[in-house]
Design a protein around this motif. Structure first.
Motif, PDB file in Angstrom:
ATOM      1  N   SER A 294       0.835  -1.189   0.000  1.00 15.68           N
ATOM      2  CA  SER A 294       0.000   0.000   0.000  1.00 15.68           C
ATOM      3  C   SER A 294       0.875   1.247   0.000  1.00 15.68           C
ATOM      4  O   SER A 294       1.982   1.236   0.539  1.00 15.68           O
ATOM      5  CB  SER A 294      -0.896  -0.002   1.243  1.00 15.68           C
ATOM      6  N   ASN A 295       0.384   2.320  -0.567  1.00 12.44           N
ATOM      7  CA  ASN A 295       1.103   3.589  -0.560  1.00 12.44           C
ATOM      8  C   ASN A 295       0.641   4.490   0.582  1.00 12.44           C
ATOM      9  O   ASN A 295       0.973   5.668   0.611  1.00 12.44           O
ATOM     10  CB  ASN A 295       0.933   4.309  -1.894  1.00 12.44           C
ATOM     11  N   ILE A 296      -0.161   3.938   1.504  1.00 10.05           N
ATOM     12  CA  ILE A 296      -0.603   4.694   2.671  1.00 10.05           C
ATOM     13  C   ILE A 296      -0.236   3.928   3.943  1.00 10.05           C
ATOM     14  O   ILE A 296       0.053   2.736   3.900  1.00 10.05           O
ATOM     15  CB  ILE A 296      -2.119   4.995   2.638  1.00 10.05           C
ATOM     16  N   TYR A 297      -0.242   4.635   5.066  1.00 12.33           N
ATOM     17  CA  TYR A 297       0.045   4.017   6.360  1.00 12.33           C
ATOM     18  C   TYR A 297      -1.230   3.361   6.877  1.00 12.33           C
ATOM     19  O   TYR A 297      -2.248   4.036   7.044  1.00 12.33           O
ATOM     20  CB  TYR A 297       0.558   5.047   7.370  1.00 12.33           C
ATOM     21  N   LEU A 298      -1.189   2.061   7.126  1.00 10.92           N
ATOM     22  CA  LEU A 298      -2.353   1.313   7.586  1.00 10.92           C
ATOM     23  C   LEU A 298      -2.139   0.672   8.948  1.00 10.92           C
ATOM     24  O   LEU A 298      -3.091   0.322   9.613  1.00 10.92           O
ATOM     25  CB  LEU A 298      -2.702   0.206   6.580  1.00 10.92           C
ATOM     26  N   CYS A 299      -0.897   0.507   9.335  1.00  7.49           N
ATOM     27  CA  CYS A 299      -0.573  -0.274  10.524  1.00  7.49           C
ATOM     28  C   CYS A 299      -0.400   0.607  11.753  1.00  7.49           C
ATOM     29  O   CYS A 299      -0.247   1.821  11.655  1.00  7.49           O
ATOM     30  CB  CYS A 299       0.692  -1.095  10.276  1.00  7.49           C
ATOM     31  N   GLU A 300      -0.411  -0.045  12.902  1.00  7.57           N
ATOM     32  CA  GLU A 300      -0.219   0.618  14.189  1.00  7.57           C
ATOM     33  C   GLU A 300       1.248   0.478  14.607  1.00  7.57           C
ATOM     34  O   GLU A 300       2.001  -0.298  14.030  1.00  7.57           O
ATOM     35  CB  GLU A 300      -1.121  -0.028  15.244  1.00  7.57           C
ATOM     36  N   ASP A 301       1.635   1.207  15.652  1.00  4.97           N
ATOM     37  CA  ASP A 301       3.013   1.158  16.141  1.00  4.97           C
ATOM     38  C   ASP A 301       3.435  -0.241  16.565  1.00  4.97           C
ATOM     39  O   ASP A 301       4.598  -0.605  16.433  1.00  4.97           O
ATOM     40  CB  ASP A 301       3.206   2.113  17.324  1.00  4.97           C
ATOM     41  N   TYR A 302       2.510  -1.034  17.082  1.00  2.00           N
ATOM     42  CA  TYR A 302       2.843  -2.368  17.587  1.00  2.00           C
ATOM     43  C   TYR A 302       2.937  -3.420  16.489  1.00  2.00           C
ATOM     44  O   TYR A 302       3.377  -4.532  16.722  1.00  2.00           O
ATOM     45  CB  TYR A 302       1.815  -2.819  18.647  1.00  2.00           C
ATOM     46  N   ASP A 303       2.525  -3.094  15.262  1.00  2.00           N
ATOM     47  CA  ASP A 303       2.612  -4.061  14.174  1.00  2.00           C
ATOM     48  C   ASP A 303       4.076  -4.348  13.844  1.00  2.00           C
ATOM     49  O   ASP A 303       4.921  -3.449  13.905  1.00  2.00           O
ATOM     50  CB  ASP A 303       1.883  -3.551  12.928  1.00  2.00           C
ATOM     51  N   ILE A 304       4.357  -5.594  13.511  1.00  2.00           N
ATOM     52  CA  ILE A 304       5.747  -5.998  13.307  1.00  2.00           C
ATOM     53  C   ILE A 304       6.290  -5.594  11.948  1.00  2.00           C
ATOM     54  O   ILE A 304       5.541  -5.430  10.990  1.00  2.00           O
ATOM     55  CB  ILE A 304       5.917  -7.514  13.535  1.00  2.00           C
ATOM     56  N   GLU A 305       7.602  -5.434  11.895  1.00  2.00           N
ATOM     57  CA  GLU A 305       8.323  -5.107  10.678  1.00  2.00           C
ATOM     58  C   GLU A 305       9.271  -6.246  10.344  1.00  2.00           C
ATOM     59  O   GLU A 305       9.796  -6.900  11.236  1.00  2.00           O
ATOM     60  CB  GLU A 305       9.133  -3.834  10.854  1.00  2.00           C
TER      61      GLU A 305
END
Length: 105
Positions: A90-101
């Motif tokens: 996606s070209n937008i931010y969808l996740c929260e701070d706690y979502d893993i990378e």
């Protein structure tokens, strides 16, 4: 070098990891699972399925946050590899701070 392989096990709203061993049984969400066993080892490397990535390259999963919650509980961060059949970003931010990378895609 001997390696131990662990796979996810879903119980209610929690995900655990159990040692990979046959036979596997098809369970919730169509995931093949081994029987429950105690996990007491450090995870060095995790291969994690994803649906896609948001703009920050965080995991878009299947909606329950099982992987995010599991890895958030660990006192360390293993090397994480995200895997998907077709690149979906996606070209937008969808996740929260706690979502893993991931470290690798």
């Amino acid at each position: 070098i001997k390696k131990n392989i662990y796979i996810p096990l879903i119980r209610g709203n929690d995900m655990f990891v159990v040692k990979y061993r046959l036979p596997l049984s098809k369970k919730q969400f169509g995931i093949f699972e081994a029987k429950y066993s105690t996990f007491n080892r450090k995870i060095d490397l995790a291969v994690i399925p994803i649906i896609g990535l948001d703009k920050s390259y965080k995991r878009i999963g299947f909606g329950k946050g099982f992987y995010d919650k599991f890895f958030d509980k660990l006192a360390y961060k293993p090397i994480m590899i995200f895997t998907q059949l077709t690149l979906c970003k996606s070209n937008i931010y969808l996740c929260e701070d706690y979502d893993i990378e991931a470290d690798y895609l």
